[in-house]
Scaffold this active site. Structure first.
Site, short mmCIF file in Angstrom:
data_model
loop_
_atom_site.label_atom_id
_atom_site.label_comp_id
_atom_site.label_asym_id
_atom_site.label_seq_id
_atom_site.Cartn_x
_atom_site.Cartn_y
_atom_site.Cartn_z
N HIS A 220 -6.39 -6.21 -0.70
CA HIS A 220 -6.01 -5.10 -0.33
C HIS A 220 -4.95 -6.19 1.17
O HIS A 220 -3.45 -6.08 0.49
CB HIS A 220 -6.51 -3.67 0.35
CG HIS A 220 -5.13 -3.00 0.33
ND1 HIS A 220 -4.64 -2.63 -0.35
CD2 HIS A 220 -4.59 -1.98 1.17
CE1 HIS A 220 -3.85 -1.19 -0.24
NE2 HIS A 220 -4.11 -1.11 0.79
N ASP B 289 -9.52 -6.38 -4.94
CA ASP B 289 -8.05 -5.33 -3.93
C ASP B 289 -8.35 -4.04 -4.22
O ASP B 289 -9.76 -4.17 -5.32
CB ASP B 289 -6.89 -5.25 -4.05
CG ASP B 289 -5.56 -4.52 -4.02
OD1 ASP B 289 -6.10 -3.76 -2.94
OD2 ASP B 289 -4.59 -4.68 -3.83
N SER C 14 0.68 -1.40 -0.01
CA SER C 14 -0.17 -0.22 0.01
C SER C 14 1.31 1.74 -0.12
O SER C 14 1.77 1.46 -0.64
CB SER C 14 -0.98 -0.06 1.16
OG SER C 14 -2.16 0.44 1.27
#
Length: 349
Positions: free
Chosen positions: A319, A292, A148
């Protein structure tokens, strides 16, 4: 004849014993902290970091010893913690992978200065470089794994310092914030129940981010589909603890008040490095997931844009694929690390 058989059997026993002892020695070496300066703290070091606003300390913790594979973990957020990676404890030690937990400046276990001058990509890159030097990581052993926001930081680090890297892992992060926002708005949003999506957009239009109903909608309909695909009451304790420890000041300043895209005046809103990916030559693993918040097709494209890339697709993941698609994520990461280490890495185009 009996004597020959006895000698052969004895030799076979010695060989077996040697193999076993070698394996045991490897495991003992991996777990041996006796020659390390962080033995008394269980691998934890508070590393001094020089910044434009003065000197601060960041928290790190090394797990294991492997002179050839050392993985520095860059957490997401910005402003969350290393705790998102704690599931690695169940897998990496048995594979002999040394890994380093690390809370970036501003995160829970590190110093948390209240100075927005510090929350820039460039400053965080220099922080990672100082951590690398302090831990003695180099091009013969240094792997960087960022997920991320950590993926943004990993890319930015590689653009400047890839000569220090042995391998790079970009996990669950696109190379363009505007394209991430577009994917959330045009693909993920319309998949929500129409009335839910409309309510979310109304809250955001009114900047009513602190409304409990706004958070309830995101957690119930969005987070459990695209952040971690489990009912909220089944989310791992480490994940809940991580979000509990999040520093909202850093998060909102850089990412914005919502996970539904990068919103408001967040500094990352216009971040885009698609044109720079081709400059990355170090072996690179890009990880994407079907569910995601990030577009997996974009991340597959990224793996082809870098010069030596491989794509890992988590068909059941979102995610936080290290939790909801562990059967794909963990073996894929370990295979990449070992392939690079054994000079057996072949890009898959």
């Amino acid at each position: 004849m009996k004597l020959k058989l006895l000698l052969c059997f004895s030799l076979f026993t010695v060989l077996l014993s040697g193999c076993k002892n070698k394996e045991d020695n490897c495991k003992n070496d991996y777990l041996d902290f006796s020659q390390r300066d962080d033995q008394a703290t269980g691998g934890i070091k508070m590393i001094p970091i020089k910044t434009p606003a003065g000197e601060f300390k960041v928290w790190t913790k090394r797990v294991g010893n492997n002179p050839k594979i050392k993985v520095l973990l860059l957490h997401g957020g910005p402003g969350v913690t290393h705790e998102l990676y704690e599931c690695f404890d169940g897998f990496f030690p048995n594979e002999g992978v040394e890994y380093i937990y690390y809370d970036q400046l501003g995160s829970y276990y590190s110093d948390q200065p209240n100075d927005t001058r510090l929350w820039t990509n460039e400053r965080f890159v220099e922080e990672v470089e100082q951590v690398r030097i302090a831990l003695g990581l180099n091009k013969d052993n240094f792997y960087l794994l960022g997920q991320s926001w950590g993926g943004i930081l990993a890319m930015e680090y590689a653009f400047k310092y890839q000569n220090n890297l042995k391998g790079l892992i970009i996990s669950n992060m696109m190379a363009s914030a505007p394209e991430y926002n577009k994917y959330a708005e045009e693909v993920l949003g319309p998949k929500l129940p129409k009335e839910v999506f409309e309510q979310i957009k109304t809250f955001e239009k009114n900047k009513d981010y602190k409304n409990p109903k706004y958070a309830d909608l995101l957690f119930k309909y969005y987070y459990t589909e695209h952040i971690l695909r489990k009912p909220l009451n089944e989310w791992p304790e480490a994940v809940n603890r991580c979000f509990k420890h999040m520093n909202p000041n850093v998060y909102i300043y850089m990412q914005g008040p919502s996970e539904f895209g990068i919103t408001g005046d967040a500094t990352l809103k216009n971040w885009d490095v698609k044109d720079q990916l081709k400059t990355i030559t170090v072996p690179t693993l890009v990880i994407g997931a079907k569910h995601d918040t990030m577009d997996p097709k974009h991340m597959e494209w990224m793996s082809k844009e870098v010069q030596n890339g491989r794509f890992l697709f988590c068909a059941n993941g979102s995610h936080l694929s290290q939790y909801d698609d562990q059967k794909t994520y963990i073996p894929g990461v370990i295979k990449f690390l070992k392939d690079v280490d054994q000079n057996n890495f072949h890009p898959k185009k």
